[in-house]
Design an enzyme around this catalytic site. Sequence first.
Site, short mmCIF file in Angstrom:
data_model
loop_
_atom_site.label_atom_id
_atom_site.label_comp_id
_atom_site.label_asym_id
_atom_site.label_seq_id
_atom_site.Cartn_x
_atom_site.Cartn_y
_atom_site.Cartn_z
N LYS A 76 29.72 37.83 -29.02
CA LYS A 76 29.78 38.33 -30.40
C LYS A 76 29.62 39.85 -30.40
O LYS A 76 30.57 40.54 -30.08
CB LYS A 76 28.77 37.58 -31.25
CG LYS A 76 29.27 36.14 -31.40
CD LYS A 76 28.39 35.20 -32.13
CE LYS A 76 29.14 33.88 -32.27
NZ LYS A 76 28.31 32.71 -32.06
N HIS B 137 24.00 35.35 -33.31
CA HIS B 137 24.43 36.33 -34.32
C HIS B 137 23.39 37.42 -34.55
O HIS B 137 23.55 38.25 -35.44
CB HIS B 137 24.75 35.64 -35.65
CG HIS B 137 26.06 34.92 -35.64
ND1 HIS B 137 27.25 35.52 -35.94
CD2 HIS B 137 26.37 33.63 -35.31
CE1 HIS B 137 28.24 34.65 -35.84
NE2 HIS B 137 27.73 33.50 -35.46
N SER C 239 24.92 31.03 -38.77
CA SER C 239 26.21 31.71 -38.66
C SER C 239 27.10 31.57 -39.89
O SER C 239 27.91 32.43 -40.15
CB SER C 239 26.95 31.19 -37.42
OG SER C 239 26.98 29.78 -37.40
#
Length: 391
Positions: free
Chosen positions: A238, A207, A179
């Site tokens: 996310k 991610h 990340s």
Amino acid sequence: MSFMAREIEAMKEAGLYGTIRTLDSPQGAWVSIEGRNVLNLCSNNYLGLCNHPRLAEKVKDDVDVWGVGPGAVRTIAGTLRPHVELERRLASFKGAEAAILVQSGFCANLAVIPTLVPGEEDLIYSDALNHASIIDACRLSKARVIRYEHSDMDDLRRKLEETRGARGRKLLITDGVFSMDGDIARLPEIVRLCRDFDVMTAVDDAHGEGVLGRGGRGIVDHFDLHGQVDVEIGTLSKAFGVMGGVAAGSATLVDYLRHKARPNLFSSALTLPDVAANLAALDILEEDDRLVRRLWQNGNRLKGELKELGFDTGRSETPITPLIIGEAADAKRFSAELFEAGLFATAIAFPTVPRGTARIRAMISAAHSDDDLRFAVETFAAVGRRLGIIR
Ligand SMILES: *Cc1c(COP(=O)(O)O)cnc(C)c1O
């Protein structure tokens, strides 16, 4: 209690105390902070879904039908139909047999790691740059944690060889996309090594979900490793723009987690609005890959232009764009001046990244326009030159 005030003071002196900004608008390409509109390069809202009208509409509709709260843990109060439906849809999206939903990505690691390898004789192989939730999940297990150098397959092989004869169960866990640097785990090599050494594999694709793979189907799809990674851990906070965690894999794995994982046994399920919003996000992702393509276009352009200006963007292979500065105080100053110039990009320092590698992490999204990108690059250039970060 005085130790707290002392430590806070020490953090301030070391430049490690960050202010948490209050937003007076929803998450989006631009946000309102302290009475000004600033370009937002801080969120993980990759696809701009945090404030998408279709998610909001679906939440309103479903709340009328299902209410808000889940009532208690699923194993006691039963499980609501929308949770089951979202699990089925997530499994199908990722091409896995089954999936279990938990409260967050953080909880997903707590659900998987100590459950699969709980014992003193067990072993966990963990990348040196793994996310804090993985580190904490490892601490909840009595297993020995063997840290290998970041993405270093020679070091991993050496450590696998050294522990070949160990008696317990073995699990390798890695971030999919790291990340803070934006590089991608070497999953094909990891899978091959783990097969040779009879080690279970888990990847935390926080991610990568909604970012990597066909239409955002994640890292396993990106490398075409369907059926070869034992556990795919993901987050819905996310790219999905909501909240929630997921673990996907075989039907047996998911059945096992349902009856053994403590975040499922001792914490209630996601709220119904979370589930509804996630279902709408999945609808959007499954319709077409427009948002995912736009995200990559924006990411590649921002990273390319910042690199050309002379910024150190590290080893990113994804839309995550770090601008590595070095000292925490310098990164904080850069961030503060960017904010003055209308650009919201938080500095990230130790303990989130190693000492001496403090950075700004520019997070572009599919919601940013060409004009937004131009403004971002111009602002980074002007402030970066003024502070002597670039020439
Ligand atoms: C962000 C992140 C998490 C935490 O996800 P939440 O859903 O916000 O709890 C877990 N693992 C990794 C690798 C992450 O980047």
